[in-house]
Design a protein around this motif. Structure first.
Motif, PDB file in Angstrom:
ATOM      1  N   ARG A  81       0.790  -1.173  -0.002  1.00 55.30           N
ATOM      2  CA  ARG A  81      -0.011  -0.141  -0.055  1.00 55.30           C
ATOM      3  C   ARG A  81       0.795   1.183  -0.102  1.00 55.30           C
ATOM      4  O   ARG A  81       0.399   2.372  -0.506  1.00 55.30           O
ATOM      5  CB  ARG A  81      -0.980  -0.071   1.218  1.00 55.30           C
ATOM      6  N   ASN A  82       2.163   1.282   0.494  1.00 50.84           N
ATOM      7  CA  ASN A  82       2.933   2.416   0.573  1.00 50.84           C
ATOM      8  C   ASN A  82       4.120   1.852  -0.315  1.00 50.84           C
ATOM      9  O   ASN A  82       5.143   1.598   0.254  1.00 50.84           O
ATOM     10  CB  ASN A  82       3.273   2.559   1.950  1.00 50.84           C
ATOM     11  N   ARG A  83       4.269   2.281  -1.881  1.00 52.37           N
ATOM     12  CA  ARG A  83       5.038   1.910  -2.591  1.00 52.37           C
ATOM     13  C   ARG A  83       6.553   2.511  -2.111  1.00 52.37           C
ATOM     14  O   ARG A  83       7.556   2.123  -2.449  1.00 52.37           O
ATOM     15  CB  ARG A  83       4.702   2.283  -3.983  1.00 52.37           C
ATOM     16  N   ALA A  84       6.540   3.817  -1.786  1.00 52.50           N
ATOM     17  CA  ALA A  84       7.642   4.533  -1.300  1.00 52.50           C
ATOM     18  C   ALA A  84       8.465   3.866  -0.125  1.00 52.50           C
ATOM     19  O   ALA A  84       9.458   3.602  -0.433  1.00 52.50           O
ATOM     20  CB  ALA A  84       7.281   5.904  -0.940  1.00 52.50           C
ATOM     21  N   LYS A  85       7.724   3.365   0.884  1.00 48.47           N
ATOM     22  CA  LYS A  85       8.537   2.818   1.887  1.00 48.47           C
ATOM     23  C   LYS A  85       9.019   1.413   1.286  1.00 48.47           C
ATOM     24  O   LYS A  85       9.875   0.698   1.835  1.00 48.47           O
ATOM     25  CB  LYS A  85       7.094   2.456   2.979  1.00 48.47           C
ATOM     26  N   GLN A  86       8.219   0.712   0.517  1.00 49.88           N
ATOM     27  CA  GLN A  86       8.513  -0.713  -0.310  1.00 49.88           C
ATOM     28  C   GLN A  86       9.830  -0.437  -0.942  1.00 49.88           C
ATOM     29  O   GLN A  86      10.551  -1.469  -0.791  1.00 49.88           O
ATOM     30  CB  GLN A  86       7.533  -1.253  -1.181  1.00 49.88           C
ATOM     31  N   MET A  87       9.929   0.494  -1.565  1.00 55.28           N
ATOM     32  CA  MET A  87      11.230   0.844  -2.291  1.00 55.28           C
ATOM     33  C   MET A  87      12.359   1.319  -1.690  1.00 55.28           C
ATOM     34  O   MET A  87      13.391   0.653  -1.732  1.00 55.28           O
ATOM     35  CB  MET A  87      11.041   2.027  -3.456  1.00 55.28           C
ATOM     36  N   MET A  88      11.876   2.139  -0.509  1.00 58.01           N
ATOM     37  CA  MET A  88      13.065   2.204   0.451  1.00 58.01           C
ATOM     38  C   MET A  88      13.709   0.704   1.147  1.00 58.01           C
ATOM     39  O   MET A  88      14.971   0.824   1.485  1.00 58.01           O
ATOM     40  CB  MET A  88      12.689   3.394   1.606  1.00 58.01           C
ATOM     41  N   ASN A 141      12.279  -3.671  -7.416  1.00 56.59           N
ATOM     42  CA  ASN A 141      12.304  -2.373  -7.405  1.00 56.59           C
ATOM     43  C   ASN A 141      11.660  -1.890  -8.721  1.00 56.59           C
ATOM     44  O   ASN A 141      11.178  -0.757  -8.678  1.00 56.59           O
ATOM     45  CB  ASN A 141      13.455  -1.899  -6.926  1.00 56.59           C
ATOM     46  N   ARG A 142      12.182  -2.352  -9.626  1.00 50.29           N
ATOM     47  CA  ARG A 142      11.635  -1.694 -11.070  1.00 50.29           C
ATOM     48  C   ARG A 142      10.472  -1.892 -11.478  1.00 50.29           C
ATOM     49  O   ARG A 142       9.794  -1.095 -11.863  1.00 50.29           O
ATOM     50  CB  ARG A 142      12.562  -2.577 -12.210  1.00 50.29           C
ATOM     51  N   PHE A 143       9.667  -2.953 -10.807  1.00 48.31           N
ATOM     52  CA  PHE A 143       8.184  -3.282 -11.141  1.00 48.31           C
ATOM     53  C   PHE A 143       7.501  -2.309 -10.181  1.00 48.31           C
ATOM     54  O   PHE A 143       6.347  -1.992 -10.329  1.00 48.31           O
ATOM     55  CB  PHE A 143       7.908  -4.785 -10.860  1.00 48.31           C
ATOM     56  N   ILE A 144       8.018  -2.118  -8.959  1.00 52.56           N
ATOM     57  CA  ILE A 144       7.333  -1.200  -8.091  1.00 52.56           C
ATOM     58  C   ILE A 144       7.278   0.275  -8.568  1.00 52.56           C
ATOM     59  O   ILE A 144       6.340   0.846  -8.596  1.00 52.56           O
ATOM     60  CB  ILE A 144       8.058  -1.435  -6.541  1.00 52.56           C
ATOM     61  N   LYS A 145       8.464   0.778  -9.087  1.00 51.32           N
ATOM     62  CA  LYS A 145       8.605   1.939  -9.684  1.00 51.32           C
ATOM     63  C   LYS A 145       7.587   2.055 -10.996  1.00 51.32           C
ATOM     64  O   LYS A 145       7.051   3.095 -10.982  1.00 51.32           O
ATOM     65  CB  LYS A 145       9.991   2.331 -10.300  1.00 51.32           C
ATOM     66  N   LYS A 146       7.428   1.142 -11.916  1.00 52.73           N
ATOM     67  CA  LYS A 146       6.371   1.063 -12.830  1.00 52.73           C
ATOM     68  C   LYS A 146       5.042   0.895 -12.156  1.00 52.73           C
ATOM     69  O   LYS A 146       4.211   1.729 -12.815  1.00 52.73           O
ATOM     70  CB  LYS A 146       6.491  -0.383 -13.638  1.00 52.73           C
ATOM     71  N   ASP A 147       4.538   0.543 -11.046  1.00 53.38           N
ATOM     72  CA  ASP A 147       3.234   0.716 -10.430  1.00 53.38           C
ATOM     73  C   ASP A 147       3.106   2.053  -9.877  1.00 53.38           C
ATOM     74  O   ASP A 147       1.996   2.546 -10.232  1.00 53.38           O
ATOM     75  CB  ASP A 147       3.083  -0.305  -9.262  1.00 53.38           C
ATOM     76  N   GLU A 148       4.093   2.711  -9.418  1.00 54.22           N
ATOM     77  CA  GLU A 148       3.834   3.897  -9.030  1.00 54.22           C
ATOM     78  C   GLU A 148       3.794   4.945 -10.070  1.00 54.22           C
ATOM     79  O   GLU A 148       2.741   5.917 -10.105  1.00 54.22           O
ATOM     80  CB  GLU A 148       5.131   4.518  -8.323  1.00 54.22           C
ATOM     81  N   ALA A 149       4.391   4.552 -11.317  1.00 53.11           N
ATOM     82  CA  ALA A 149       4.291   5.604 -12.293  1.00 53.11           C
ATOM     83  C   ALA A 149       3.078   5.507 -13.017  1.00 53.11           C
ATOM     84  O   ALA A 149       2.154   6.189 -13.316  1.00 53.11           O
ATOM     85  CB  ALA A 149       5.201   5.334 -13.610  1.00 53.11           C
TER      86      ALA A 149
END
Length: 158
Positions: A81-88, A141-149
């Protein structure tokens, strides 16, 4: 949204760290004296020609780093639910896995200089799974960034 592709990659990181903990990381073949060395995540063992342990020393820090990396990946799975925290968390996990590789390398290099080995030994499955875990973490991390975008682009349309 646990059924995303990055969840699979993070689960692979957890599995790879489990394999790292459970298997041999490095083996140094028989030296001139006939003994060999074996490194696992918990112990460095000196084996004689018959395969019996002559001496061993604890290498708990390698197991601790691998366990921490697996735990971080597991925690990251449930932070969808918190993609920024997940990427961190994944970036911190990358640093922990690099630390694990460095710890294994420095340990094996230290034993090689101590025994005066001419060859560097052979890295085993446990070592290579750390590198596989690093790649899986990067892909997650790449796929998390794609989701966020994707979410940000949908928010702009509204």
């Amino acid at each position: 949204m646990i059924q995303r592709v990055q969840t699979i990659f993070l689960l692979l990181v957890v599995i790879c760290m489990g394999v790292t903990i459970g298997t041999t990381l490095w083996v140094q073949g028989p030296t001139q004296a006939g003994d060999s060395w074996e490194l696992s995540a918990f112990m460095m063992s000196n084996l004689d020609a018959s395969g019996e342990v002559v001496q061993s020393s604890s290498k708990w820090y390698i197991a601790a780093l691998a366990s921490f990396a697996g735990l971080l990946a597991l925690i990251s799975i449930f932070q969808y639910r918190n993609r920024a925290k997940q990427m961190m968390l994944n970036m911190v996990n990358s640093l922990v896995m690099v630390g694990t590789v460095v710890a294994v390398f420095l340990t094996t290099n230290g034993i090689n200089t101590e025994i005066g080995a001419t060859e560097s030994g052979a890295y085993q499955l446990g070592f290579w799974t750390i590198l596989v875990a690093m790649v899986c973490n990067m892909l997650a991390n790449r796929f998390i960034k794609k989701d966020e975008a994707l979410v940000r682009s949908v928010d702009r349309i509204r």
